[in-house]
Write a protein that holds these residues in place. Structure first.
Motif, PDB file in Angstrom:
ATOM      1  N   GLU A  78     -13.340  -9.104   5.151  1.00  0.00           N
ATOM      2  CA  GLU A  78     -13.888  -7.993   5.924  1.00  0.00           C
ATOM      3  C   GLU A  78     -12.973  -6.764   5.901  1.00  0.00           C
ATOM      4  OE1 GLU A  78     -16.709  -7.548   9.790  1.00  0.00           O
ATOM      5  OE2 GLU A  78     -14.950  -8.821  10.032  1.00  0.00           O
ATOM      6  N   LEU A  79     -11.703  -6.968   5.676  1.00  0.00           N
ATOM      7  CA  LEU A  79     -10.753  -5.857   5.644  1.00  0.00           C
ATOM      8  C   LEU A  79     -10.933  -4.962   4.412  1.00  0.00           C
ATOM      9  CD1 LEU A  79      -7.565  -7.808   6.798  1.00  0.00           C
ATOM     10  CD2 LEU A  79      -8.973  -6.256   8.164  1.00  0.00           C
ATOM     11  N   ILE A  80     -11.548  -5.485   3.347  1.00  0.00           N
ATOM     12  CA  ILE A  80     -11.637  -4.722   2.096  1.00  0.00           C
ATOM     13  C   ILE A  80     -13.072  -4.418   1.647  1.00  0.00           C
ATOM     14  CG2 ILE A  80      -9.420  -5.510   1.198  1.00  0.00           C
ATOM     15  CD1 ILE A  80     -11.844  -7.190  -0.640  1.00  0.00           C
ATOM     16  N   ILE A  81     -14.060  -4.995   2.294  1.00  0.00           N
ATOM     17  CA  ILE A  81     -15.431  -4.931   1.780  1.00  0.00           C
ATOM     18  C   ILE A  81     -16.060  -3.542   1.757  1.00  0.00           C
ATOM     19  CG2 ILE A  81     -16.031  -7.317   2.254  1.00  0.00           C
ATOM     20  CD1 ILE A  81     -17.383  -6.337   4.835  1.00  0.00           C
ATOM     21  N   ASP A  82     -15.532  -2.609   2.511  1.00  0.00           N
ATOM     22  CA  ASP A  82     -16.132  -1.279   2.533  1.00  0.00           C
ATOM     23  C   ASP A  82     -15.343  -0.234   1.749  1.00  0.00           C
ATOM     24  OD1 ASP A  82     -18.481  -1.933   3.955  1.00  0.00           O
ATOM     25  OD2 ASP A  82     -17.344  -1.974   5.820  1.00  0.00           O
ATOM     26  N   GLU A  83     -14.250  -0.648   1.114  1.00  0.00           N
ATOM     27  CA  GLU A  83     -13.461   0.286   0.299  1.00  0.00           C
ATOM     28  C   GLU A  83     -14.279   0.869  -0.867  1.00  0.00           C
ATOM     29  OE1 GLU A  83     -10.381   1.650   0.882  1.00  0.00           O
ATOM     30  OE2 GLU A  83     -10.715   0.677   2.818  1.00  0.00           O
ATOM     31  N   PRO A  84     -15.097   0.075  -1.544  1.00  0.00           N
ATOM     32  CA  PRO A  84     -15.899   0.657  -2.626  1.00  0.00           C
ATOM     33  C   PRO A  84     -16.855   1.755  -2.145  1.00  0.00           C
ATOM     34  CG  PRO A  84     -15.788  -1.706  -2.890  1.00  0.00           C
ATOM     35  CD  PRO A  84     -15.215  -1.394  -1.530  1.00  0.00           C
ATOM     36  N   PHE A  85     -17.398   1.605  -0.954  1.00  0.00           N
ATOM     37  CA  PHE A  85     -18.295   2.644  -0.437  1.00  0.00           C
ATOM     38  C   PHE A  85     -17.506   3.911  -0.113  1.00  0.00           C
ATOM     39  CE2 PHE A  85     -20.959   4.781   2.763  1.00  0.00           C
ATOM     40  CZ  PHE A  85     -22.115   4.918   2.009  1.00  0.00           C
ATOM     41  N   LYS A  86     -16.281   3.739   0.325  1.00  0.00           N
ATOM     42  CA  LYS A  86     -15.409   4.881   0.602  1.00  0.00           C
ATOM     43  C   LYS A  86     -15.215   5.716  -0.669  1.00  0.00           C
ATOM     44  CE  LYS A  86     -11.054   5.649   3.010  1.00  0.00           C
ATOM     45  NZ  LYS A  86      -9.903   4.965   3.613  1.00  0.00           N
ATOM     46  N   LYS A  87     -15.048   5.033  -1.808  1.00  0.00           N
ATOM     47  CA  LYS A  87     -14.892   5.726  -3.087  1.00  0.00           C
ATOM     48  C   LYS A  87     -16.161   6.510  -3.434  1.00  0.00           C
ATOM     49  CE  LYS A  87     -11.720   2.264  -4.887  1.00  0.00           C
ATOM     50  NZ  LYS A  87     -11.591   1.113  -5.784  1.00  0.00           N
ATOM     51  N   VAL A  88     -17.317   5.944  -3.122  1.00  0.00           N
ATOM     52  CA  VAL A  88     -18.584   6.625  -3.391  1.00  0.00           C
ATOM     53  C   VAL A  88     -18.719   7.847  -2.475  1.00  0.00           C
ATOM     54  CG1 VAL A  88     -21.106   6.389  -3.361  1.00  0.00           C
ATOM     55  CG2 VAL A  88     -19.699   4.534  -4.273  1.00  0.00           C
ATOM     56  N   LEU A  89     -18.306   7.719  -1.230  1.00  0.00           N
ATOM     57  CA  LEU A  89     -18.322   8.868  -0.314  1.00  0.00           C
ATOM     58  C   LEU A  89     -17.506  10.018  -0.891  1.00  0.00           C
ATOM     59  CD1 LEU A  89     -17.860   7.121   3.166  1.00  0.00           C
ATOM     60  CD2 LEU A  89     -19.805   8.557   2.515  1.00  0.00           C
ATOM     61  N   ILE A  90     -16.322   9.708  -1.350  1.00  0.00           N
ATOM     62  CA  ILE A  90     -15.441  10.732  -1.926  1.00  0.00           C
ATOM     63  C   ILE A  90     -16.107  11.364  -3.154  1.00  0.00           C
ATOM     64  CG2 ILE A  90     -13.237  11.099  -3.122  1.00  0.00           C
ATOM     65  CD1 ILE A  90     -12.091   8.856  -1.239  1.00  0.00           C
ATOM     66  N   LYS A  91     -16.667  10.528  -4.009  1.00  0.00           N
ATOM     67  CA  LYS A  91     -17.307  11.021  -5.232  1.00  0.00           C
ATOM     68  C   LYS A  91     -18.396  12.049  -4.924  1.00  0.00           C
ATOM     69  CE  LYS A  91     -20.163   9.527  -9.087  1.00  0.00           C
ATOM     70  NZ  LYS A  91     -20.819   8.397  -9.737  1.00  0.00           N
TER      71      LYS A  91
END
Length: 186
Positions: A78-91
């Motif tokens: 659960e600590l890492i599962i939303d990091e990929p979405f964070k990258k998409v937000l930045i993109k």
């Protein structure tokens, strides 16, 4: 037929998940349009570590169409599962501190079922039960003895399904301002 999700399923997965996002009244829905958010979630599905990453999901396919989906993972992830979405937000030029999900949902040491959605036209056919049982088998294969999930107290039909499959309420919790019951199955 049940199969693992693939990167190509991203758009259909995101479209089915939209129902959950709306029910949860996620704050990000007020800042990003439905079409854009579906596009962004679909893109994040391609990252296997994402909450809805293709390696975390099972698909129930019927007549060549996705009839249902389920996503699960170890609570420790659960600590890492939303990091990929964070990258998409930045993109896409959004604030990387924005989050689709803000609350912890899983309980320690459990295999957590994050989401399950059955396409409306296929409801009442037992697809949800089949997906839950199959995800349970995966949890056991991965060495987990407890499977957990959250059910909105405003969704008694879902609670009835989970109870029938052996899940029992262990706690009350609040997710995105909504009251949930955390249920577990050993």
């Amino acid at each position: 037929m049940i199969r693992f999700a693939t990167q190509k399923d991203g758009k259909e997965i995101a479209t089915l998940l939209w129902e959950i996002f709306e029910d949860m009244e996620l704050s990000l829905l007020k800042k990003i349009s439905k079409d854009k958010l579906i596009e962004m979630v679909a893109e994040a599905v391609c990252d296997p570590t994402y909450r809805y990453g293709f390696k975390r999901g099972l698909i129930y396919e019927l007549n060549g169409e996705i009839a249902g989906i389920i996503f699960g993972y170890p609570a420790a992830d659960e600590l890492i599962i939303d990091e990929p979405f964070k990258k998409v937000l930045i993109k896409y030029g959004y604030d990387p501190n924005e989050k689709l999900f803000v609350d912890r949902e899983a309980f320690p040491n459990e295999w957590y079922i994050d989401s399950i959605v059955v396409n409306q036209k296929y409801r009442g056919m037992g697809i949800g039960s089949i997906l839950l049982e199959e995800m349970g088998r995966i949890a056991i294969e991965k060495g987990y003895r407890t499977i957990g999930l959250n059910v909105d107290i405003a969704n008694p039909k879902a609670k009835k399904l989970y109870s029938r499959l052996g899940y029992k309420k262990v706690a009350n919790t609040v997710i995105s301002g909504h009251q949930y019951e955390h249920m577990c199955k050993s």
